[in-house]
Design a protein around this motif. Structure first.
Motif, PDB file in Angstrom:
ATOM      1  N   PRO A 244       0.826  -1.211   0.000  1.00 37.98           N
ATOM      2  CA  PRO A 244       0.000   0.000   0.000  1.00 37.98           C
ATOM      3  C   PRO A 244       0.856   1.256   0.000  1.00 37.98           C
ATOM      4  O   PRO A 244       1.932   1.298   0.606  1.00 37.98           O
ATOM      5  CB  PRO A 244      -0.806  -0.123   1.303  1.00 37.98           C
ATOM      6  CG  PRO A 244       0.060  -0.950   2.197  1.00 37.98           C
ATOM      7  CD  PRO A 244       0.746  -1.936   1.289  1.00 37.98           C
ATOM      8  N   ILE A 247      -1.276   4.706   4.494  1.00 37.43           N
ATOM      9  CA  ILE A 247      -1.890   4.026   5.637  1.00 37.43           C
ATOM     10  C   ILE A 247      -2.587   5.086   6.491  1.00 37.43           C
ATOM     11  O   ILE A 247      -2.369   6.291   6.300  1.00 37.43           O
ATOM     12  CB  ILE A 247      -0.862   3.245   6.475  1.00 37.43           C
ATOM     13  CG1 ILE A 247       0.249   4.160   6.999  1.00 37.43           C
ATOM     14  CG2 ILE A 247      -0.279   2.102   5.659  1.00 37.43           C
ATOM     15  CD1 ILE A 247       1.203   3.446   7.958  1.00 37.43           C
ATOM     16  N   ASP A 248      -3.395   4.645   7.433  1.00 45.08           N
ATOM     17  CA  ASP A 248      -4.254   5.576   8.181  1.00 45.08           C
ATOM     18  C   ASP A 248      -3.572   6.217   9.380  1.00 45.08           C
ATOM     19  O   ASP A 248      -3.927   7.324   9.776  1.00 45.08           O
ATOM     20  CB  ASP A 248      -5.523   4.854   8.659  1.00 45.08           C
ATOM     21  CG  ASP A 248      -6.409   4.409   7.507  1.00 45.08           C
ATOM     22  OD1 ASP A 248      -6.374   5.077   6.457  1.00 45.08           O
ATOM     23  OD2 ASP A 248      -7.125   3.402   7.670  1.00 45.08           O
ATOM     24  N   SER A 313      -7.962  -4.353  -1.925  1.00 41.90           N
ATOM     25  CA  SER A 313      -9.025  -3.670  -1.197  1.00 41.90           C
ATOM     26  C   SER A 313      -8.514  -3.284   0.190  1.00 41.90           C
ATOM     27  O   SER A 313      -7.661  -3.968   0.772  1.00 41.90           O
ATOM     28  CB  SER A 313     -10.255  -4.568  -1.073  1.00 41.90           C
ATOM     29  OG  SER A 313      -9.940  -5.721  -0.308  1.00 41.90           O
ATOM     30  N   GLU A 314      -9.030  -2.182   0.733  1.00 45.68           N
ATOM     31  CA  GLU A 314      -8.583  -1.720   2.046  1.00 45.68           C
ATOM     32  C   GLU A 314      -8.901  -2.727   3.141  1.00 45.68           C
ATOM     33  O   GLU A 314      -8.135  -2.902   4.085  1.00 45.68           O
ATOM     34  CB  GLU A 314      -9.223  -0.359   2.358  1.00 45.68           C
ATOM     35  CG  GLU A 314      -8.708   0.775   1.473  1.00 45.68           C
ATOM     36  CD  GLU A 314      -9.250   2.119   1.908  1.00 45.68           C
ATOM     37  OE1 GLU A 314      -9.886   2.176   2.988  1.00 45.68           O
ATOM     38  OE2 GLU A 314      -9.047   3.101   1.184  1.00 45.68           O
ATOM     39  N   ASP A 315     -10.042  -3.391   3.033  1.00 47.29           N
ATOM     40  CA  ASP A 315     -10.420  -4.368   4.058  1.00 47.29           C
ATOM     41  C   ASP A 315      -9.406  -5.504   4.143  1.00 47.29           C
ATOM     42  O   ASP A 315      -9.057  -5.952   5.239  1.00 47.29           O
ATOM     43  CB  ASP A 315     -11.812  -4.933   3.764  1.00 47.29           C
ATOM     44  CG  ASP A 315     -12.914  -3.918   4.003  1.00 47.29           C
ATOM     45  OD1 ASP A 315     -12.651  -2.925   4.717  1.00 47.29           O
ATOM     46  OD2 ASP A 315     -14.032  -4.107   3.487  1.00 47.29           O
ATOM     47  N   LEU A 317      -6.194  -5.374   3.143  1.00 45.19           N
ATOM     48  CA  LEU A 317      -4.909  -4.838   3.588  1.00 45.19           C
ATOM     49  C   LEU A 317      -4.819  -4.728   5.101  1.00 45.19           C
ATOM     50  O   LEU A 317      -3.766  -4.979   5.698  1.00 45.19           O
ATOM     51  CB  LEU A 317      -4.677  -3.459   2.966  1.00 45.19           C
ATOM     52  CG  LEU A 317      -4.103  -3.422   1.545  1.00 45.19           C
ATOM     53  CD1 LEU A 317      -4.157  -2.013   0.995  1.00 45.19           C
ATOM     54  CD2 LEU A 317      -2.679  -3.958   1.531  1.00 45.19           C
ATOM     55  N   LYS A 318      -5.927  -4.376   5.739  1.00 42.90           N
ATOM     56  CA  LYS A 318      -5.912  -4.166   7.188  1.00 42.90           C
ATOM     57  C   LYS A 318      -5.603  -5.454   7.948  1.00 42.90           C
ATOM     58  O   LYS A 318      -5.130  -5.399   9.085  1.00 42.90           O
ATOM     59  CB  LYS A 318      -7.256  -3.592   7.642  1.00 42.90           C
ATOM     60  CG  LYS A 318      -7.493  -2.157   7.190  1.00 42.90           C
ATOM     61  CD  LYS A 318      -8.878  -1.678   7.592  1.00 42.90           C
ATOM     62  CE  LYS A 318      -9.108  -0.241   7.111  1.00 42.90           C
ATOM     63  NZ  LYS A 318     -10.474   0.241   7.436  1.00 42.90           N
TER      64      LYS A 318
END
Length: 372
Positions: A244, A247-248, A313-315, A317-318
């Motif tokens: 990625p 990141i958040d 998808s972000e889901d 990756l988390k």
């Protein structure tokens, strides 16, 4: 109609490259080779292996094979996945040990992959887990790619395969090119030689490590005549990205910091090469990219290059950490492949010319159905 020229670049990232496999499965299941002219594929590490499988499948189709390209890709990744109870248990043990070590709950004992102790461990593992495809990377590649036949399969109209590796002794970047006859089993083993797991791979008197230390994946190589040979440069480059970009939150735990460092390292060369593409596009738009300039820097393009991305998808990756890049648990592999396929199909549906693509001609019996 004239098919738009594309190249596909596959980023490395260990077993998370199952996402790359899924993405290529999605693309080829829709017959992109009939709607576009694929002038090149590139990859690094696991991305190089997967790109090589797609390239090999295209070469076989050009010789009359009716086997779908995606079938060859999936066959290797099935073999790579832990299958037997012993393999699944061994993989889970290694994964949990790495995670506990990262958290400081277990001591770390670095061992050289060239040491006698490491070789003894490998031999013991091979006896306990006798399926060669799971424990012997060379055997896995030889099963799925006919390296001896490659020279006779490549012709002037074949797509070019580029594989990235890092030269350990010289400190430079190496791009193995099929246009130069450089794609051999050593090329792929070199690109995937993670230093703490595999000894350096020798090829043509040079020692190589994992391609993350070079180009991950090769992108600007598609514009260089010395690597592409007689093949025209692409009008578009599709990057299948594993690591990625954003990141958040700022990582704080040792394991999160380690994971983010790996992601940044994996993206460093890609970001640099994308900046080069952006500069080339700017110079072309300004009329500053003269014939002399292109000759000096080995660039073989006269029109702007569009770069597109297929990302996880972000889901998904988390739920992934750095140790998961070395895990081959069936559930994780299936999730990565499924997400790659879904993201690829979504990508195709959003292309500007997506509707026109469905009318492109494909050989009878292999024309895919339009996705919803």
């Amino acid at each position: 109609m004239n098919r738009r020229r594309i190249a596909i670049a596959c980023q490395g990232g260990g077993s998370q490259c199952a996402f790359v496999a899924g993405a290529l499965k999605g693309l080829f299941s829709q017959g992109i080779q009939y709607r576009y002219k694929i002038v090149g594929l590139s990859g690094t590490s696991g991305g190089a292996i997967t790109a090589a499988l797609a390239w090999h499948g295209l070469l076989e189709q050009a010789r009359g094979s009716r086997t779908p390209v995606e079938d060859g890709i999936m066959a290797l990744w099935r073999d790579l996945t832990a299958q037997t109870p012993q393999e699944i248990l061994f993989d889970a043990f290694c994964l949990q040990t790495m995670r506990l070590t990262e958290r400081g709950l277990l001591p770390s004992y670095p061992v050289s992959p060239s040491s006698a102790r490491f070789r003894a461990f490998q031999q013991t593992t091979s006896r306990l887990l006798p399926r060669a495809e799971f424990t012997d990377f060379r055997a896995l590649l030889l099963k799925h790619i006919n390296f001896e036949a490659l020279p006779s399969m490549v012709d002037g109209d074949s797509p070019v395969l580029l594989v990235g590796a890092g030269d350990v002794l010289e400190g430079g970047f190496k791009i193995f090119s099929s246009a130069r006859g450089e794609i051999k089993i050593e090329s792929l083993l070199a690109s995937a030689a993670i230093p703490n797991l595999f000894p350096a791979v020798w090829a043509d008197d040079h020692a190589y490590w994992d391609g993350i230390f070079a180009s991950n994946p090769p992108v600007t190589g598609f514009l260089r005549k010395v690597l592409m040979g007689a093949e025209s440069p692409p009008e578009e480059i599709w990057v299948i990205q594993v690591n990625p970009t954003k990141i958040d939150a700022v990582p704080e735990t040792p394991s999160d910091i380690s994971g983010r460092r790996n992601q940044l390292a994996g993206n460093l060369s890609l970001q640099h090469e994308l900046q080069v593409i952006a500069m080339v596009n700017f110079l072309l738009q300004e009329g500053a990219l003269t014939d002399g300039f292109r000759a000096r820097f080995g660039l073989d393009t006269t029109q702007s290059i569009t770069v597109r991305f297929i990302r996880m998808s972000e889901d998904l990756l988390k739920g992934l950490d750095y140790p998961s890049k070395l895990s081959r648990q069936p559930r994780q592999m299936a999730q990565l492949i499924a997400d790659g396929e879904a993201q690829a199909l979504s990508f195709l549906s959003q292309l500007p010319d997506s509707e026109a693509l469905w009318n492109a001609r494909a050989p009878e019996g292999v024309r895919p159905e339009k996705t919803s």
